[in-house]
Enzyme design. Structure first.
Site, short mmCIF file in Angstrom:
data_model
loop_
_atom_site.label_atom_id
_atom_site.label_comp_id
_atom_site.label_asym_id
_atom_site.label_seq_id
_atom_site.Cartn_x
_atom_site.Cartn_y
_atom_site.Cartn_z
N SER A 270 0.57 -1.07 0.30
CA SER A 270 -0.16 -0.12 0.07
C SER A 270 1.16 1.35 -0.30
O SER A 270 0.19 2.30 -0.55
CB SER A 270 -1.05 -0.09 1.50
OG SER A 270 0.24 0.24 2.00
N THR A 271 2.19 1.29 0.52
CA THR A 271 3.01 2.44 0.57
C THR A 271 2.65 2.84 -1.01
O THR A 271 3.04 3.77 -0.87
CB THR A 271 4.62 2.47 1.24
OG1 THR A 271 4.50 1.70 2.39
CG2 THR A 271 5.15 3.05 0.79
N ARG B 235 -0.16 4.20 -2.55
CA ARG B 235 -1.15 5.05 -2.03
C ARG B 235 -0.16 6.31 -3.50
O ARG B 235 -0.39 7.78 -3.36
CB ARG B 235 -0.84 5.40 -0.84
CG ARG B 235 -2.05 4.29 0.31
CD ARG B 235 -1.36 4.43 1.80
NE ARG B 235 -1.84 3.32 2.32
CZ ARG B 235 -2.81 2.76 3.26
NH1 ARG B 235 -3.12 4.71 3.89
NH2 ARG B 235 -3.79 1.79 3.70
N LEU C 34 9.37 -8.36 -11.67
CA LEU C 34 8.02 -7.61 -11.16
C LEU C 34 8.08 -6.46 -12.18
O LEU C 34 8.84 -5.88 -12.79
CB LEU C 34 8.73 -6.75 -9.51
CG LEU C 34 9.35 -7.49 -8.77
CD1 LEU C 34 9.99 -6.63 -7.60
CD2 LEU C 34 7.71 -8.46 -8.08
N GLU C 35 6.97 -5.98 -12.16
CA GLU C 35 6.50 -5.19 -13.32
C GLU C 35 5.81 -3.36 -12.49
O GLU C 35 5.09 -3.97 -10.96
CB GLU C 35 5.56 -5.15 -14.40
CG GLU C 35 5.18 -4.10 -15.73
CD GLU C 35 4.00 -3.90 -15.22
OE1 GLU C 35 2.66 -4.00 -14.24
OE2 GLU C 35 4.05 -2.58 -15.93
N GLN D 43 3.89 -8.33 -1.15
CA GLN D 43 3.63 -9.00 -0.20
C GLN D 43 3.17 -10.45 -1.46
O GLN D 43 2.34 -10.59 -2.15
CB GLN D 43 2.50 -8.56 0.21
CG GLN D 43 2.36 -10.22 2.01
CD GLN D 43 1.41 -9.41 3.27
OE1 GLN D 43 0.98 -9.55 2.71
NE2 GLN D 43 2.00 -9.16 4.13
N GLN E 226 14.28 -18.93 -13.99
CA GLN E 226 14.73 -17.65 -14.34
C GLN E 226 15.51 -16.58 -13.38
O GLN E 226 15.53 -16.71 -11.78
CB GLN E 226 13.52 -17.07 -15.04
CG GLN E 226 12.64 -15.67 -13.35
CD GLN E 226 11.39 -15.39 -13.93
OE1 GLN E 226 10.87 -15.28 -15.75
NE2 GLN E 226 10.52 -14.82 -13.26
#
Length: 188
Positions: A112-113, A116, A136-137, A156, A180
């Site tokens: 959420s950091t 937001r 990650l995207e 998370q 990968q």
């Protein structure tokens, strides 16, 4: 399927190497400074972003095609921060290497950091017997540049254990993202 607790996550990480490196607690500070938290939480594990980024660029004016992706659509950056241009995105990878048990499926949600601030983290589920570094995207939905911090929490992972083992795992299927390393681009 049941969600797994901090106790189970710690045990699996220590006994089977499910997460490496592994942080058994929740880290909220580094060198006396507040950071975006990472490590084991009550019912999940907060993963960290490594310092390898691929930032999307449109300088080649190409079409984004997931079946025929042009690697020149990205600029490689190695840094402790990544600045994502407005309304653009970047790829990164986790510091942690995962080995998912055959009877477990994970779901990964953004923290959420970042949400937001208009920064959305997208990761698909980790399927049974998948292993590797997670790509990650990060999408910057704002009209301003956005900053991502390497070495800090970004998403998370929730672990769900099935009441029976699957017949065919990701490894059995020869999944294209198995094992990968580094930031991995789309594969058709």
């Amino acid at each position: 399927m049941t969600i797994k607790s901090d106790k189970w996550i710690r045990r699996m990480a220590q006994e089977t190497g499910m997460i490496e490196p592994f942080e058994p607690g929740q880290v909220r500070q580094s060198n006396g400074q507040k950071i975006v938290s990472y490590g084991t939480s009550s019912y999940g594990y907060d993963i960290r972003c490594a310092d390898e980024f691929k930032i999307f660029t449109n300088i080649n004016s190409t079409i984004v095609d997931p079946k025929n992706f042009d690697e020149n659509s990205f600029v490689d950056v190695k840094s402790d921060v990544c600045i994502i241009p407005p309304n653009s995105f970047a790829l990164a990878r986790t510091i942690e290497y995962f080995r998912i048990p055959r009877n477990v499926l994970t779901i990964c949600l953004g923290k959420s950091t970042y949400a937001r601030c208009g920064i959305i983290v997208n990761v698909t589920p980790f399927e049974p017997e998948w292993e590797g570094y997670v790509t990650l995207e990060f999408s910057n939905t704002t009209p301003l540049p956005a900053k991502i911090y390497a070495g800090e929490g970004c998403a998370q992972v929730l672990f769900f254990e099935s009441d029976e083992v699957c017949e065919v795992s990701y490894k059995d299927r020869g999944g294209k993202y198995q094992g990968q390393h580094g930031v991995t681009l789309p594969k058709a």
